[in-house]
Design a protein around this motif. Structure first.
Motif, PDB file in Angstrom:
ATOM      1  N   SER A  41       2.174  -1.793   3.719  1.00  0.00           N
ATOM      2  CA  SER A  41       0.883  -1.730   3.026  1.00  0.00           C
ATOM      3  C   SER A  41       0.629  -2.922   2.109  1.00  0.00           C
ATOM      4  O   SER A  41      -0.526  -3.255   1.828  1.00  0.00           O
ATOM      5  CB  SER A  41       0.810  -0.437   2.207  1.00  0.00           C
ATOM      6  OG  SER A  41       0.996   0.686   3.040  1.00  0.00           O
ATOM      7  N   ARG A  42       1.681  -3.551   1.641  1.00  0.00           N
ATOM      8  CA  ARG A  42       1.566  -4.624   0.637  1.00  0.00           C
ATOM      9  C   ARG A  42       0.553  -5.719   0.988  1.00  0.00           C
ATOM     10  O   ARG A  42      -0.285  -6.083   0.149  1.00  0.00           O
ATOM     11  CB  ARG A  42       2.938  -5.224   0.362  1.00  0.00           C
ATOM     12  CG  ARG A  42       3.008  -5.996  -0.930  1.00  0.00           C
ATOM     13  CD  ARG A  42       4.452  -6.311  -1.345  1.00  0.00           C
ATOM     14  NE  ARG A  42       5.166  -5.071  -1.648  1.00  0.00           N
ATOM     15  CZ  ARG A  42       6.265  -4.640  -1.006  1.00  0.00           C
ATOM     16  NH1 ARG A  42       6.798  -5.356  -0.054  1.00  0.00           N
ATOM     17  NH2 ARG A  42       6.839  -3.509  -1.343  1.00  0.00           N
ATOM     18  N   VAL A  45      -2.853  -4.401   0.358  1.00  0.00           N
ATOM     19  CA  VAL A  45      -3.120  -4.256  -1.081  1.00  0.00           C
ATOM     20  C   VAL A  45      -3.514  -5.612  -1.650  1.00  0.00           C
ATOM     21  O   VAL A  45      -4.506  -5.737  -2.371  1.00  0.00           O
ATOM     22  CB  VAL A  45      -1.883  -3.676  -1.814  1.00  0.00           C
ATOM     23  CG1 VAL A  45      -2.059  -3.752  -3.323  1.00  0.00           C
ATOM     24  CG2 VAL A  45      -1.620  -2.240  -1.362  1.00  0.00           C
ATOM     25  N   ARG A  51      -5.657   0.354  -1.842  1.00  0.00           N
ATOM     26  CA  ARG A  51      -5.285   0.491  -3.258  1.00  0.00           C
ATOM     27  C   ARG A  51      -3.769   0.466  -3.371  1.00  0.00           C
ATOM     28  O   ARG A  51      -3.063   0.939  -2.475  1.00  0.00           O
ATOM     29  CB  ARG A  51      -5.785   1.820  -3.814  1.00  0.00           C
ATOM     30  CG  ARG A  51      -7.259   1.837  -4.050  1.00  0.00           C
ATOM     31  CD  ARG A  51      -7.657   3.032  -4.853  1.00  0.00           C
ATOM     32  NE  ARG A  51      -7.312   4.262  -4.138  1.00  0.00           N
ATOM     33  CZ  ARG A  51      -7.555   5.459  -4.600  1.00  0.00           C
ATOM     34  NH1 ARG A  51      -8.130   5.615  -5.764  1.00  0.00           N
ATOM     35  NH2 ARG A  51      -7.236   6.526  -3.907  1.00  0.00           N
ATOM     36  N   GLU A  52      -3.289  -0.057  -4.479  1.00  0.00           N
ATOM     37  CA  GLU A  52      -1.851  -0.089  -4.696  1.00  0.00           C
ATOM     38  C   GLU A  52      -1.348   1.312  -5.028  1.00  0.00           C
ATOM     39  O   GLU A  52      -1.983   2.059  -5.761  1.00  0.00           O
ATOM     40  CB  GLU A  52      -1.499  -1.046  -5.843  1.00  0.00           C
ATOM     41  CG  GLU A  52      -0.021  -1.235  -6.005  1.00  0.00           C
ATOM     42  CD  GLU A  52       0.323  -2.431  -6.866  1.00  0.00           C
ATOM     43  OE1 GLU A  52       1.511  -2.771  -6.899  1.00  0.00           O
ATOM     44  OE2 GLU A  52      -0.571  -3.003  -7.487  1.00  0.00           O
ATOM     45  N   ASN A 100      -4.780   4.978   3.675  1.00  0.00           N
ATOM     46  CA  ASN A 100      -3.666   4.040   3.831  1.00  0.00           C
ATOM     47  C   ASN A 100      -3.419   3.697   5.301  1.00  0.00           C
ATOM     48  O   ASN A 100      -2.298   3.674   5.777  1.00  0.00           O
ATOM     49  CB  ASN A 100      -2.393   4.600   3.189  1.00  0.00           C
ATOM     50  CG  ASN A 100      -1.483   3.500   2.678  1.00  0.00           C
ATOM     51  OD1 ASN A 100      -1.351   3.296   1.485  1.00  0.00           O
ATOM     52  ND2 ASN A 100      -0.846   2.767   3.572  1.00  0.00           N
TER      53      ASN A 100
END
Length: 177
Positions: A41-42, A45, A51-52, A100
């Protein structure tokens, strides 16, 4: 979510193309996948597409996730489905929210996102959900190709809509399950 052009039939030697679809598996995530989910996911983000979330949230939310696992065990994509109970007082049936949703950049365009989305739809059906919602800060082409359409946010589960960050200007999409 960003997308890329699929690999041509005669790809250049060394091109990063996914192997045949049968070589990949879509499975429920486990809590020990949390670090891989966070790493996957980084980049999204950093780009502002997601979103983090702290790593511990990936541990607690692991039951919501489906992942695409490569033959070598690497996670190459993920999507989470949260279930929102029916609200008869507001006239809302049970609904699901996808969040996500990401596919590793070097794997985009090869159908992994579509496989994840189809698996999420199957999971939503198995949970007797009536509608599936998603929010996107991008074009949402994958969602649109799979029957999602823009809707007014007030049609979505209230708790989820209230948690959306208005600064991100996300579009809310939905489709019947």
């Amino acid at each position: 979510m960003t997308t890329a052009t699929p690999c041509p039939a005669a790809a250049q030697p060394g091109a990063l193309c996914p192997p045949a679809p049968g070589a990949w598996s879509v499975r429920p995530a486990r809590s020990d996948d949390a670090a891989a989910l966070a790493a996957l996911s980084r980049p999204f983000v950093r780009s502002g597409a997601l979103r983090e979330r702290p790593r511990i949230q990936y541990v607690s939310d692991a039951p919501d996730f489906l992942v695409v696992e490569a033959p070598d065990g690497a996670l190459e994509g993920c999507v989470a489905l949260s279930v929102h109970r029916a609200d008869p007082g507001a006239g809302r049936p049970a609904a699901g929210v996808l969040y996500n949703f990401c596919v590793a950049g070097h794997r985009q365009g090869g159908g992994l996102g579509a496989r994840l989305l189809l698996a999420a739809l199957a999971r939503a059906r198995s949970r007797s959900l009536q509608t599936l919602f998603a929010a996107t800060t991008g074009g949402g082409r994958l969602f649109l190709r799979h029957g999602f359409a823009p809707v007014c946010p007030n049609q979505a589960p209230a708790a989820w809509v209230q948690a959306l960050d208005p600064r991100r200007e996300a579009r809310v999409l939905a489709r019947a399950v």
